[in-house]
Design a protein around this motif. Structure first.
Motif, PDB file in Angstrom:
ATOM      1  N   UNK A 118       0.842  -1.193   0.000  1.00  0.00           N
ATOM      2  CA  UNK A 118       0.000   0.000   0.000  1.00  0.00           C
ATOM      3  C   UNK A 118       0.879   1.244   0.000  1.00  0.00           C
ATOM      4  N   UNK A 119       0.525   2.205  -0.849  1.00  0.00           N
ATOM      5  CA  UNK A 119       1.331   3.413  -1.030  1.00  0.00           C
ATOM      6  C   UNK A 119       0.376   4.597  -1.212  1.00  0.00           C
ATOM      7  N   UNK A 120       0.689   5.739  -0.576  1.00  0.00           N
ATOM      8  CA  UNK A 120      -0.251   6.856  -0.640  1.00  0.00           C
ATOM      9  C   UNK A 120       0.450   8.184  -0.918  1.00  0.00           C
ATOM     10  N   UNK A 121      -0.234   9.050  -1.667  1.00  0.00           N
ATOM     11  CA  UNK A 121       0.134  10.445  -1.903  1.00  0.00           C
ATOM     12  C   UNK A 121       1.472  10.586  -2.633  1.00  0.00           C
ATOM     13  N   UNK A 122       2.512  11.136  -1.998  1.00  0.00           N
ATOM     14  CA  UNK A 122       3.830  11.213  -2.611  1.00  0.00           C
ATOM     15  C   UNK A 122       4.647   9.946  -2.361  1.00  0.00           C
ATOM     16  N   UNK A 123       4.105   9.015  -1.595  1.00  0.00           N
ATOM     17  CA  UNK A 123       4.798   7.745  -1.376  1.00  0.00           C
ATOM     18  C   UNK A 123       5.156   7.025  -2.664  1.00  0.00           C
ATOM     19  N   UNK A 124       4.285   7.091  -3.715  1.00  0.00           N
ATOM     20  CA  UNK A 124       4.635   6.427  -4.967  1.00  0.00           C
ATOM     21  C   UNK A 124       5.917   6.941  -5.626  1.00  0.00           C
ATOM     22  N   UNK A 147      -2.144  -0.282 -12.824  1.00  0.00           N
ATOM     23  CA  UNK A 147      -3.019   0.848 -12.568  1.00  0.00           C
ATOM     24  C   UNK A 147      -2.702   1.367 -11.178  1.00  0.00           C
ATOM     25  N   UNK A 148      -2.485   2.655 -11.054  1.00  0.00           N
ATOM     26  CA  UNK A 148      -2.143   3.230  -9.758  1.00  0.00           C
ATOM     27  C   UNK A 148      -2.486   4.708  -9.754  1.00  0.00           C
ATOM     28  N   UNK A 149      -2.354   5.304  -8.585  1.00  0.00           N
ATOM     29  CA  UNK A 149      -2.551   6.744  -8.453  1.00  0.00           C
ATOM     30  C   UNK A 149      -1.528   7.306  -7.477  1.00  0.00           C
ATOM     31  N   UNK A 150      -1.565   8.603  -7.309  1.00  0.00           N
ATOM     32  CA  UNK A 150      -0.659   9.310  -6.412  1.00  0.00           C
ATOM     33  C   UNK A 150      -1.007  10.785  -6.481  1.00  0.00           C
ATOM     34  N   UNK A 151      -0.209  11.600  -5.817  1.00  0.00           N
ATOM     35  CA  UNK A 151      -0.453  13.043  -5.802  1.00  0.00           C
ATOM     36  C   UNK A 151      -0.373  13.574  -7.227  1.00  0.00           C
ATOM     37  N   UNK A 152      -1.407  14.270  -7.656  1.00  0.00           N
ATOM     38  CA  UNK A 152      -1.539  14.650  -9.061  1.00  0.00           C
ATOM     39  C   UNK A 152      -0.870  15.985  -9.372  1.00  0.00           C
ATOM     40  N   UNK A 153      -0.656  16.216 -10.662  1.00  0.00           N
ATOM     41  CA  UNK A 153      -0.145  17.517 -11.103  1.00  0.00           C
ATOM     42  C   UNK A 153      -1.081  18.647 -10.687  1.00  0.00           C
TER      43      UNK A 153
END
Length: 231
Positions: free
Chosen positions: A136-142, A161-167
């Motif tokens: 599990x990874x969150x925000x700027x962790x990726x 497929x993943x997400x993280x802090x967006x532009x």
């Protein structure tokens, strides 16, 4: 009871494009909320950082504005104060994945400074992904995913497929135009299928054993999904 590894940044700043060292570290909510969830479910947490240094909290993450008011800020600060694990982290390089049932990376801008280029963390992430254990990874962790490389030099996270802090969120936070690079751009460049949610709203993406959250508001849902996978 399972043992869960929390891998935190050891950086206390993020170097911007002009060389300025922007004070940073880990984001408090992204540590406290998952910690309370997993320990509340009876699991044990071990904290690791590069070099085993005591991690630094981003002071901005302790503000009332960042926590929905002063009461929320006080609750997060109290949560950190109660986390003895933060005072005695292990070295990421010494981690044996076999000792842990799951791995969690919180954010803050700190990972953009150190974990994004930390080879030991990168190897750990590659092993965790291949193991099938919840990762599990969150925000700027990726940002830490950028340091993971297979024997052929490609990213093991390519095609996920993943997400993280967006532009968009970095722009609204006022740092996008000062950054050397943006997380969303780099994750796309490594071949990930970046799935963007609305700014600041909870957004979690699950692909196989990888669970990612977009921002601090996603921390609770990321922790809930991790616990669900632990059974």
């Amino acid at each position: 009871m399972a043992k869960i590894l929390f891998v935190l940044t050891g950086a206390d700043h993020w170097t911007l494009a002009d060389g300025t060292k922007h004070p940073s570290g880990y984001w408090a909510e992204e540590v406290v909320v998952p910690y309370r969830a997993v320990t509340g479910a009876g699991h044990e947490v071990v904290v690791a950082t590069p070099g085993g240094v005591e991690p630094t909290v981003d002071r901005a993450s302790l503000s009332a504005d960042a926590n929905g008011g002063q009461q929320g800020a006080d609750e997060v600060a109290a949560g950190l104060a109660a986390m003895d694990e933060l005072r005695s982290p292990v070295d990421v390089a010494a981690v044996d994945l076999a000792d842990y049932a799951a791995v969690f990376y919180p954010g803050g801008h700190g990972p953009m400074e150190d974990l994004a280029v930390d080879a030991d963390s990168g190897r750990l992430l590659g092993r965790a992904l291949a193991s099938g254990k919840p990762l599990a990874v969150v925000c700027h962790g990726p940002a830490a995913l950028l340091a993971a490389r297979g024997e052929d030099g490609t990213s093991p996270f390519a095609g996920y497929r993943l997400t993280g802090f967006t532009n968009a969120e970095e722009t609204q936070a006022g740092l996008a135009d000062r950054a050397k690079w943006l997380l969303q751009d780099r994750l796309v460049d490594l071949g990930a299928d970046f799935v963007e949610g609305g700014p600041w709203a909870p957004h979690v993406v699950v692909d196989r054993n990888l669970v990612t959250g977009q921002n601090p508001a996603s921390s609770a849902q990321v922790a809930a999904e991790l616990l669900r996978r632990l059974g």
